[in-house]
Design a protein around this motif. Structure first.
Motif, short mmCIF file in Angstrom:
data_model
loop_
_atom_site.label_atom_id
_atom_site.label_comp_id
_atom_site.label_asym_id
_atom_site.label_seq_id
_atom_site.Cartn_x
_atom_site.Cartn_y
_atom_site.Cartn_z
N PRO A 37 3.34 -3.15 7.20
CA PRO A 37 3.38 -2.62 5.82
C PRO A 37 2.19 -3.12 5.02
CG PRO A 37 4.99 -4.38 6.10
CD PRO A 37 4.44 -4.10 7.46
N ARG A 38 1.89 -2.43 3.93
CA ARG A 38 0.74 -2.78 3.10
C ARG A 38 0.84 -4.22 2.60
NH1 ARG A 38 -2.74 0.17 -0.07
NH2 ARG A 38 -2.72 1.57 1.73
N TRP A 39 2.05 -4.70 2.34
CA TRP A 39 2.23 -6.05 1.80
C TRP A 39 1.69 -7.12 2.75
CZ3 TRP A 39 3.02 -8.24 -2.67
CH2 TRP A 39 3.43 -9.57 -2.74
N ASP A 40 1.76 -6.87 4.05
CA ASP A 40 1.32 -7.87 5.02
C ASP A 40 -0.19 -8.08 5.01
OD1 ASP A 40 3.91 -8.19 5.69
OD2 ASP A 40 3.78 -7.38 7.72
N VAL A 41 -0.94 -7.09 4.55
CA VAL A 41 -2.40 -7.20 4.55
C VAL A 41 -2.94 -7.41 3.13
CG1 VAL A 41 -2.65 -5.83 6.65
CG2 VAL A 41 -2.71 -4.69 4.43
N LYS A 42 -2.08 -7.94 2.25
CA LYS A 42 -2.47 -8.08 0.84
C LYS A 42 -3.68 -9.01 0.68
CE LYS A 42 0.97 -11.71 -0.11
NZ LYS A 42 1.45 -11.80 1.29
#
Length: 378
Positions: A144-149
């Protein structure tokens, strides 16, 4: 530490890896493009961010790097970020990695679920495959996008650094803009914006692009990959020579006239293109003076004013009907006979819809002409 002490104090320590064991390193990466306002003008900037973490997700290396020029392709920027990460890991001697991807298209291309079609992405993916050979284990996960913040923040920081630098320079000179074809920096006044899509390229690249398309008998469109906006004559006057401009006007006219309504003046020194409705129909004299053979097919060229037969496609056959002319002239024009002979020798085929000659250079025999007509070459 002895096992007895480990049982009492193990919660306060982390068990070391067994000898020869290496846990995968976690790789997070992100490449982004952004339209930024610099000195009242929109400039496209790009940057990449990489976060390399250990098995506990503790950051061990951060990379924030601006790209020299925007590439107008999201996946290409993302792959460049991945290449930067893999290069760093190869330099560190890492052998096992877990790669986390938040862009679904790239994830499907890396895992082989989808086939890469864009040429620029294909070349970059080939570099990725070469770098992957340096590792003994590569696991790819869709995240998910949150993991690559963190990687996203690093990429954004790279863009901000470019933005700050350009603002500082804008007080002394104009901001340079990179052409996405030749990758050369140019003054804004030397950049051409395509009407309708506003994709920007330098005048030199645009001239070469339009010239190649025109010489291949095609009407040029925006060179940006996937963009189908047609170029108009007025905007191309800025960089085309008078000769190329004349060719483009001719191509535009050819494109606007349906194939079944195209007529070319049969006089070799003219050969002007016109439609059935444009061909001049001479005013007929009184019926008592009209010849018996009829003049229903008589037309005049809009350019040279020469008379010709619209049915036979030849100069007007005075005092002779179309049937009489065809009976007395069963052979086609010498030039057309030579073309047909050359076509047979070279194994060319003529499209039955647009009448253009087609030569098979490579690939299968399934052909599609410019008017989307499908046929087999042999």
């Amino acid at each position: 530490m002895p096992e007895e002490e480990w049982e009492d104090w193990g919660d306060e320590f982390e068990r070391p890896m067994a000898k020869g064991e290496e846990r995968p390193v976690r790789v997070y990466f992100k490449g982004i493009e952004s339209n930024e306002m610099v000195k009242g003008r929109i400039v496209k900037l790009a940057g990449i961010g990489v976060a390399i973490c250990d098995e506990s997700d503790r950051v061990v290396l951060k990379i924030s790097k601006p790209l020299p020029s925007a590439v107008n392709c999201r996946e290409a920027v993302e792959v460049k970020a991945l290449i930067e990460a893999l290069d760093a890991l190869v330099g560190l001697g890492v052998k096992k990695i877990d790669v986390f991807v938040d862009y679904r298209a790239l994830y499907c291309h890396i895992t082989g679920k989808w086939i890469v079609k864009q040429r620029k992405v294909v070349n970059l993916m080939n570099r990725v495959e070469l770098l992957k050979r340096n590792f003994t284990q590569v696991n790819v996960y869709f995240a998910p996008r949150w993991d690559v913040k963190l990687a996203f923040k690093l990429a954004r920081d790279a863009i901000e650094s470019q933005l700050t630098k350009n603002v500082e320079l804008s007080g002394n000179k104009d901001v340079q803009e990179a052409c996405t074809i030749c990758l050369e920096d140019n003054e804004p006044s030397q950049m051409f914006a395509v009407d309708g899509c506003l994709h920007r390229f330098c005048f030199s690249c645009m001239k070469q692009h339009v010239e190649v398309k025109l010489l291949h008998g095609l009407l040029p469109s925006c060179p940006h990959e996937g963009c189908k906006i047609r170029l108009n004559v007025e905007s191309c006057r800025k960089f085309l020579t008078p000769k190329l401009l004349g060719i483009m006007i001719q191509r535009v006219k050819e494109e606007s006239i349906p194939v079944t309504e195209k007529i070319y003046c049969p006089y070799p020194k003219c050969s002007a293109l016109m439609s059935l409705n444009e061909a001049i129909r001479p005013k007929m004299e009184s019926s008592s003076k009209q010849p018996a053979y009829g003049t229903s097919g008589l037309r005049k060229c809009i350019q040279c004013n020469g008379s010709f037969c619209i049915s036979c496609k030849v100069p007007w056959h005075e005092r002779m009907s179309c049937s009489d002319y065809k009976r007395l002239n069963p052979q086609k024009h010498g030039e057309e006979v030579k073309l047909k002979a050359l076509a047979r020798q070279k194994l060319w085929r003529q499209c039955v819809k647009c009448n253009h000659m087609i030569e098979l250079a490579e690939g299968c025999f399934h052909m599609t002409c410019r008017y989307s007509f499908l046929f087999f070459l042999f």
